[in-house]
Motif scaffolding. Structure first.
Motif, PDB file in Angstrom:
ATOM      1  N   ASP A 521       0.828  -1.206   0.000  1.00 53.55           N
ATOM      2  CA  ASP A 521       0.000   0.000   0.000  1.00 53.55           C
ATOM      3  C   ASP A 521       0.865   1.261   0.000  1.00 53.55           C
ATOM      4  N   ALA A 522       1.978   1.210   0.737  1.00 49.11           N
ATOM      5  CA  ALA A 522       2.882   2.360   0.761  1.00 49.11           C
ATOM      6  C   ALA A 522       3.469   2.619  -0.618  1.00 49.11           C
ATOM      7  N   ASN A 523       3.842   1.534  -1.324  1.00 53.04           N
ATOM      8  CA  ASN A 523       4.374   1.692  -2.675  1.00 53.04           C
ATOM      9  C   ASN A 523       3.332   2.251  -3.635  1.00 53.04           C
ATOM     10  N   VAL A 524       2.083   1.827  -3.464  1.00 53.81           N
ATOM     11  CA  VAL A 524       1.000   2.344  -4.310  1.00 53.81           C
ATOM     12  C   VAL A 524       0.862   3.848  -4.132  1.00 53.81           C
ATOM     13  N   LEU A 525       0.932   4.318  -2.865  1.00 53.28           N
ATOM     14  CA  LEU A 525       0.852   5.764  -2.610  1.00 53.28           C
ATOM     15  C   LEU A 525       1.995   6.505  -3.302  1.00 53.28           C
ATOM     16  N   ILE A 526       3.213   5.962  -3.201  1.00 49.45           N
ATOM     17  CA  ILE A 526       4.378   6.626  -3.808  1.00 49.45           C
ATOM     18  C   ILE A 526       4.251   6.644  -5.333  1.00 49.45           C
ATOM     19  N   PHE A 527       3.915   5.477  -5.906  1.00 52.57           N
ATOM     20  CA  PHE A 527       3.849   5.394  -7.365  1.00 52.57           C
ATOM     21  C   PHE A 527       2.723   6.241  -7.933  1.00 52.57           C
ATOM     22  N   SER A 528       1.602   6.301  -7.216  1.00 50.06           N
ATOM     23  CA  SER A 528       0.490   7.153  -7.676  1.00 50.06           C
ATOM     24  C   SER A 528       0.914   8.618  -7.658  1.00 50.06           C
ATOM     25  N   ARG A 529       1.680   8.994  -6.641  1.00 51.18           N
ATOM     26  CA  ARG A 529       2.140  10.379  -6.553  1.00 51.18           C
ATOM     27  C   ARG A 529       3.114  10.694  -7.699  1.00 51.18           C
ATOM     28  N   ILE A 530       3.990   9.724  -8.044  1.00 47.21           N
ATOM     29  CA  ILE A 530       4.930   9.918  -9.153  1.00 47.21           C
ATOM     30  C   ILE A 530       4.154  10.117 -10.460  1.00 47.21           C
ATOM     31  N   LYS A 531       3.109   9.299 -10.686  1.00 46.23           N
ATOM     32  CA  LYS A 531       2.315   9.419 -11.912  1.00 46.23           C
ATOM     33  C   LYS A 531       1.628  10.788 -11.979  1.00 46.23           C
ATOM     34  N   ALA A 543       9.993  13.977 -10.857  1.00 51.74           N
ATOM     35  CA  ALA A 543       8.756  13.300 -10.460  1.00 51.74           C
ATOM     36  C   ALA A 543       9.044  12.207  -9.431  1.00 51.74           C
ATOM     37  N   ILE A 544      10.127  11.444  -9.649  1.00 49.96           N
ATOM     38  CA  ILE A 544      10.497  10.398  -8.683  1.00 49.96           C
ATOM     39  C   ILE A 544      10.797  11.024  -7.324  1.00 49.96           C
ATOM     40  N   HIS A 545      11.600  12.066  -7.326  1.00 52.97           N
ATOM     41  CA  HIS A 545      11.973  12.725  -6.080  1.00 52.97           C
ATOM     42  C   HIS A 545      10.739  13.273  -5.365  1.00 52.97           C
ATOM     43  N   ALA A 546       9.875  13.955  -6.109  1.00 56.74           N
ATOM     44  CA  ALA A 546       8.670  14.541  -5.502  1.00 56.74           C
ATOM     45  C   ALA A 546       7.716  13.458  -5.024  1.00 56.74           C
TER      46      ALA A 546
END
Length: 617
Positions: A521-531, A543-546
């Motif tokens: 779930d934590a990875n989903v939050l990070i990846f959704s934010r990158i997208k 985008a990765i950093h942010a």
């Protein structure tokens, strides 16, 4: 440059993962089914001739053992499966008799190089495998009779204090006490005295055979109170003994009117557990009888360590083991084992009162054990095995009283350091209020344990597979990296649980399954934010950093609240609930580490430090 960890951080993550793999590794080595053979007392040694005798018996009965091992204290016989182990126990018990403890066990197979660094497998709960189940029966009639003996000693003391002369006090077949007096008026004074001081007695006056008797009977309520106290005291004592063994998540609870269930999950040394839990040893302190004393007031006992030597003691007991508040094993100035005793206030008062008038007399310490003996008989041509219960009392010390004794003194004359430590443990944990006997001893059946483990592992595998598949299909390369981090998370979770010597139960496996979902779930939050950042026009590296920076606060908030709930579950819950809470708590901490740091490190290694025009996400 964006998305590059300094060398020290990469090395730190690598070291943590390597240590995690090292301490998780012992779980790849399953335990062997085994039988542990130890002496019931220090004088009974497990030696090579005995092990050869066991091996011959097993071979004669067609039972195959993987190996027979012998160390300084015990013998260990390993078997290929649980069914063979159970068959072998019957054979070995018949061969070695009652002088040795034959206990079912699970023997570790972890390589020495791992155990040398303190690595060991997780303990499995009783619902999986690796525990022992004891069903104990409390001898309630004996509890009542023992209490009557105490009352008899108290009554004798009170009558002597009040100078009310009596001829004898005896216990009748119906469980009542009968005190014989030479005169009616003395008897009546005694009845009046006892009736005022002992509300738990029914007292009656009887005249027979030219003598005057006071008959003392416990009320029905008093008997019930004694039985209830015996069960409660035995429960407390058994819990204290289990705590001394250091068992994780034990279960000690009453079953029915007179039985107690003890379950010890994850314990390795079941032989030691059986010896300590089943021991009903306590002490009695008595004065040596004076020369020419009446045989009606004395008893003859043997010495425990000197065959043939005997001594005559007074029947009256000064104090018993339940007056001991603390006991510590040590050695005297000659290097001989001893136990330093501290009595409670009542015991100290009774000891001082008795020894005040007994300086230069000798006092004996009696070692009292309730035992079972196996008797083989033939009934109607058929062999029958019976368990005969008996109480053994032997002298372990007979020393001259040099001065008035108080609440602290020491006892000597023990068989060795092992027995002094064991006796100190038993006295420290508390005396049993009534004897207990093993009605049943078993491990969880091999098929049930294997089925539970298989079901639990399958549930983790299915949950993990579905998560891995979803992540790869939806997030592509980033999903693959998250899957690697998720696998490392499971490894770290197992490693931490092993290092904590935590006990894994079915609820614990449920906690692992939940952790798998929460970790990703934590990875989903990070990846959704990158997208989202990519859609907003940020370049890939930015985008990765942010994405990692912006989602970290949310991840911390969500996991901290769940961790608080897990801590509350651990503090308020018992047994399986605690097991679930431990697994969940550890899982939250490891998932935060892998989701934030490990995943970021993998993304940095894949995309960081170079020009990237497009991300596979």
């Amino acid at each position: 440059m964006l998305n590059r960890y300094p060398l020290w951080k990469n090395l730190l993550i690598l070291i943590v993962l390597l240590l995690g793999g090292l301490y998780a590794a012992p779980n790849l080595y399953p335990d062997d089914y085994a039988i542990q053979l130890t002496g019931s007392r220090d004088v009974y040694k497990v030696d090579q001739p005995l092990m050869d005798k066991v091996a011959t018996a097993l071979e004669r009965d067609g039972i195959s053992a993987k190996s027979l091992e012998l160390d300084e204290k015990a013998g260990l016989i390993r078997f290929p499966d649980g069914e063979t182990q159970l068959k072998a126990k019957t054979v070995i018990s018949r061969v070695v008799g009652d002088d040795y403890v034959v206990a079912l066990n699970l023997a570790p197979t972890t390589p020495d190089w791992l155990t040398s660094i303190g690595a060991g497998p997780m303990k499995l709960g009783l619902d999986l495998r690796g525990g022992v189940h004891f069903l104990l029966e409390v001898d309630l009639p004996k509890a009542v009779s023992q209490k009557l003996e105490n009352y008899a000693s108290e009554i004798k003391g009170r009558l002597r204090e009040e100078k009310l002369r009596y001829r004898k006090l005896e216990t009748m077949e119906d469980g009542s006490l009968a005190v014989k007096f030479p005169k009616q008026e003395v008897r009546d004074q005694a009845v009046s005295l006892l009736r005022g001081e002992y509300q738990e007695f029914l007292l009656s006056a009887e005249d027979r055979d030219g003598a005057f008797y006071a008959v003392i009977t416990l009320t029905e309520q008093a008997v019930r109170d004694i039985e209830t106290y015996a069960i409660k005291q035995n429960l407390t004592t058994l819990r204290n003994r289990v705590n001394e063994l250091g068992v994780a998540e034990p279960l000690v609870q009453r079953q029915g009117r007179n039985r107690i269930v003890v379950q010890l999950p994850g314990i390795q040394d079941t032989a030691a557990a059986k010896k300590i839990i089943g021991k009903t040893a306590t002490l009695e302190f008595r004065l040596e009888a004076r020369p020419g004393a009446s045989s009606a007031r004395t008893e003859v006992y043997e010495f425990r360590s000197e065959l043939g030597r005997k001594a005559t003691l007074e029947k009256d007991v000064i104090i018993k083991g339940d007056n001991v508040s603390n006991a510590q094993a040590s050695f005297d100035e000659n290097g001989q084992p001893q136990v330093n005793i501290t009595l409670d206030s009542k015991g100290g008062e009774l000891m001082a009162r008795t020894t005040k008038d007994a300086v230069q007399r000798r006092m004996a310490v009696l070692f009292v054990e309730d035992k079972e003996r196996t008797v083989h008989k033939t009934v109607d041509g058929e062999p029958v095995v019976e368990k005969v219960r008996y109480t053994e009392k032997k002298i372990i010390s007979l020393a001259t009283i040099q001065s008035v004794l108080g609440s602290q003194f020491r006892i000597t004359g023990l068989d060795g350091a092992g027995e002094s430590s064991e006796l100190a443990l038993l006295l420290r944990a508390g005396a049993l209020a009534a004897p207990i006997y093993f009605v049943e001893e078993r491990t969880v059946g091999p098929s049930l344990g294997a089925q539970n483990i298989e079901t639990g592992v399958t549930s983790v595998q299915i949950g993990l597979a579905l998560v891995l598949l979803f992540m790869i299909l939806y997030y592509r390369v980033f999903g693959l990296l998250a899957n690697v981090a998720l696998s490392l998370n499971l490894m770290l979770l197992v490693a931490v649980m092993s290092m904590l010597s935590a006990t894994l139960t079915l609820p614990g496996i449920a906690g692992i399954v939940l952790t798998v979902g929460m970790a990703v779930d934590a990875n989903v939050l990070i990846f959704s934010r990158i997208k989202e950042e990519l859609k907003n026009g940020l370049p890939p590296q930015s985008a990765i950093h942010a994405g990692f920076k912006g989602a970290t606060t949310t991840i911390f908030d969500a996991n901290i609240t769940t961790l608080l709930a897990a801590v509350i579950l651990f503090a308020m819950g018992t047994g399986p609930v605690k097991g679930f809470a431990v697994t969940l708590s550890v899982g939250i901490l490891t998932s935060m580490f892998t989701a934030i740091l490990v995943t970021r490190a993998l993304v940095n290694l894949t995309y960081g430090g170079r020009q990237v025009t497009k991300l596979s996400i």
